[in-house]
Design a protein around this motif. Sequence first.
Motif: not given
Ligand SMILES: O=S(=O)(O)CCCN1CCN(CCO[C@@H]2O[C@H](CO)[C@@H](O)[C@H](O)[C@H]2O)CC1
Length: 490
Positions: A427-429, A173-175, A128-130, A320-322
């Motif tokens: 590697a994505w993607s 993928n990514e709950p 399941y990927h969304w 990463t975020k501060l």
């Molecule tokens: O909110 S902040 O900015 O403070 C920090 C959180 C940032 N999130 C990290 C995960 N990202 C989803 C990743 O999503 C994943 O990565 C790929 C690229 O996006 C997608 O294409 C993939 O389908 C997905 O699995 C969404 C943004």
Amino acid sequence: GVHSLQKPVRKFPEGFKFGAATAAYQVEGAWNEDGKGPSIWDDLTHTHPSPISDGSTGDVAADTYHLWKSDVELMKQLGLDFYRFSISWSRILPTGFADQINQKGIDYYDNLITELLKNKIEPMVTLYHWDLPSSLQKLGGLANPLIVEWFEQYARVVFDKFGDKVKYWITINEPKQICYEGYGSTAKAPQLNMTGIAEYICAKNVLLSHAKVYHLYDENYRYKQNGQIGISVSCTWYEPASDTIEDHQAAEDARQFDWGQYIHPIFSKTGDFPLSLKNNVRLRSKEQGFLRSRLPVLSSEEIVYIRGSSDFLGINSYTTKLTYRDASLEGMYPVPSYMDDMSAVMVKDASWPQAQSSWLQSVPWGFYKILTQVRYLYDNPAVWITENGWSTSGGLIDNDRVKYYRTYLSALLDAVEEGSNIKGYTAWSLFDNFEWMSGYADKFGIFEVDFKDPKRKRTPRKSAHVYKEIIRSRSLDMNYEVDDKTVLAP
Ligand SMILES: O=S(=O)(O)CCCN1CCN(CCO[C@@H]2O[C@H](CO)[C@@H](O)[C@H](O)[C@H]2O)CC1
């Protein structure tokens, strides 16, 4: 450690695997072809006005539904050990339920898996990927506890049809993205936008759905199919913005809200949601007049059922975020809301390299910290990096992506050399693809895809040439050069 670019050639551990990833809705296209049923992403991208930044859809996308055979040839030339892709639930079960199996959908995945194995590439399959079948969303989707049974039925069909060939499974993928962005906000389908309420209902049902399918596999398929099954969790590193106790606490809470929410119930010794999540939401709910916490309770049976329900931890980590906590939080977030419950502010450091995607900055030491923290907190579980990558606006000479991959792989090696049990890297993607609400503007591919060409021509970027050499040599050589002419030559 120091992640400088000047390190000598570094070898990856014996048996370390290299792969690349895609996801069904983002690459397949053929959205209504050969009997496929609609998913919530078909519904969302077909609404008017379009909520997608460039007005695009995944109707054709990278058209892997038709180009899979030549794509496997590209993967073979790259030297991939494995290819991570997802199955479209509504392509094989158009109504979402297991009473109608779409044979043409089964054939597509069977052909792809067979072709991969013929070329000695391991399929790593995400269930399941969304892309939930539209019919199941109408019945409440992940807010309906019955999703656990629906997901199990779907998984049973998939294990029956493909389990003799597929040895690496990822349930979900990514709950957090599913629940926080899809149920708590409008950042992903189905855009329920009921923050503080819906994402926690979703979280419990997602964990139970994952555990149900893990136990299904563990009890009914593992003995004859001998595969591994896990879950992929999105893990952003949150670093205290300053050395105050408030900022350390804010960063710790952010980590627990972001990924502890899903890793702790499965990989910790005690199981259950993390304490800070339970306490923060319970206290806020009480202040706000709710009869009980907005975070559903996991019964002791459910805690036991979820705990240990994974053979490995898939980590999707990008940035990463501060993080800080101060008076400026007052009134910053809606009440109730997930962000108010977390009560932290996340910012990027202006010095960090910026990708095309607004949320993505390159911070390799943050990747090292995530891997190290996971090793400490959860007793060094088997880890696969199931996603890591960089987005650009296009072009073949992607020096920024090459640097991102090299510095993140270097940080990974630092963690491995200190004992992290990391089995492989994805590697994505593999291809430029439909980047959700950003459409085709954010390009993550190590292969460029020409979306103006009906044939969706693929062209390897410089990063593909570099990744190929990393795989071939099983090592990281920061000084290995690829001539731009080699990349640009037709
Ligand atoms: O909110 S902040 O900015 O403070 C920090 C959180 C940032 N999130 C990290 C995960 N990202 C989803 C990743 O999503 C994943 O990565 C790929 C690229 O996006 C997608 O294409 C993939 O389908 C997905 O699995 C969404 C943004």
